[in-house]
Write a protein that holds these residues in place. Structure first.
Motif, short mmCIF file in Angstrom:
data_model
loop_
_atom_site.label_atom_id
_atom_site.label_comp_id
_atom_site.label_asym_id
_atom_site.label_seq_id
_atom_site.Cartn_x
_atom_site.Cartn_y
_atom_site.Cartn_z
N ALA A 38 0.83 -1.21 0.00
CA ALA A 38 0.00 0.00 0.00
C ALA A 38 0.86 1.26 0.00
CB ALA A 38 -0.93 -0.01 1.21
N VAL A 39 1.95 1.24 0.77
CA VAL A 39 2.86 2.39 0.79
C VAL A 39 3.57 2.54 -0.55
CG1 VAL A 39 5.00 3.28 1.80
CG2 VAL A 39 3.21 2.37 3.28
N LEU A 40 4.08 1.44 -1.08
CA LEU A 40 4.82 1.51 -2.34
C LEU A 40 3.94 1.99 -3.49
CD1 LEU A 40 7.03 -1.72 -2.17
CD2 LEU A 40 7.65 0.63 -1.56
N LYS A 41 2.71 1.55 -3.52
CA LYS A 41 1.81 1.99 -4.59
C LYS A 41 1.56 3.49 -4.52
CE LYS A 41 -1.53 -0.72 -6.06
NZ LYS A 41 -2.71 -1.63 -6.11
N ARG A 42 1.65 4.04 -3.32
CA ARG A 42 1.44 5.48 -3.16
C ARG A 42 2.69 6.29 -3.49
NH1 ARG A 42 2.26 9.20 0.83
NH2 ARG A 42 2.69 7.70 2.49
N VAL A 43 3.88 5.80 -3.10
CA VAL A 43 5.07 6.65 -3.21
C VAL A 43 5.91 6.38 -4.46
CG1 VAL A 43 5.19 6.88 -0.70
CG2 VAL A 43 6.61 5.15 -1.84
#
Length: 223
Positions: A38-43
């Motif tokens: 979820a973090v990687l998809k955002r950043v």
């Protein structure tokens, strides 16, 4: 500042299962895959090449590559068994946007990927606390050399903030790591920020994660 006098390689701190085709299964990866994704998809950018340092079993690599098909994922690990597992996971997945795992020692001056740089991001999950401080220094130095301007270094794991643990369980974990190897330990974000300054890496954000972990994102500034 942490000690930097031990060059022993990172190791797993858990029992891992293995399939007949050499795919290893990490209990911690199964737990943290979704929140890290979820973090990687955002950043992360929508397109580009991501270098993973310390890919372990390879489960993260294939999961992230499948979820972000416009990114090319380059896993790496200094451990031969980890690379074998990652290769088997890549074959099992059938994905064509995950490259064969490389052997990279972050403490080396050259990583063997200089000809394919710059990278859009470098990701390292649960590595810096089970490796000597020299590995953190090498990771940041390498990221400063190999990331494009605006590229990201994304770390995940337990971290301190200004000398303070964010939970008693992390303090106990830190003590257990240092009992096992005095050169290991939960790293302080403030120390990493100071290291980053020498490699044109600035802290962008620290994201609260489950189980008292953090995702820590650094951005590569212009030269």
């Amino acid at each position: 500042m942490p000690e930097e006098n031990d060059n022993r390689s990172p190791v797993a701190l858990e029992q891992r299962g293995m399939s007949p085709d050499q795919r290893m299964f990490s209990p911690s990866a199964a737990r943290n895959l979704a929140p890290i994704l979820a973090v990687l998809k955002r950043v992360l950018p929508t397109h580009g090449v991501v270098l993973e340092i310390g890919c372990g079993t390879g489960e993260h690599a294939v999961c992230f590559a499948e979820a972000m098909p416009n990114l090319t994922w380059q896993p790496s690990d200094p451990d031969a068994d980890a690379r074998a597992s990652t290769s088997s996971w890549i074959k099992f997945s059938g994905l064509n946007n995950v490259l064969a795992p490389l052997e990279i020692d972050v403490c080396s001056r050259l990583w063997g990927v200089e000809q394919t740089a710059p990278f859009d991001a470098i990701v390292s999950i649960n590595m810096v606390h089970i490796a000597p401080w020299a590995a953190s220094l090498g990771l940041f130095a390498g990221a400063g050399r190999l990331l494009r301007t605006g590229g990201l270094l994304v770390l995940y794991g337990p971290f301190m903030r200004d000398g303070t643990h964010n939970a008693p369980s992390n303090a106990a974990f830190d003590a257990s790591l240092k009992e096992r190897n005095p050169s290991w330990g939960v790293r302080d974000i403030a120390d990493l920020e100071r290291v980053g300054e020498a490699s044109r890496l600035s802290l962008r954000e620290a994201i609260e994660m489950p189980a008292n972990n953090l995702s820590v994102v650094f951005s590569c500034d212009s030269a």
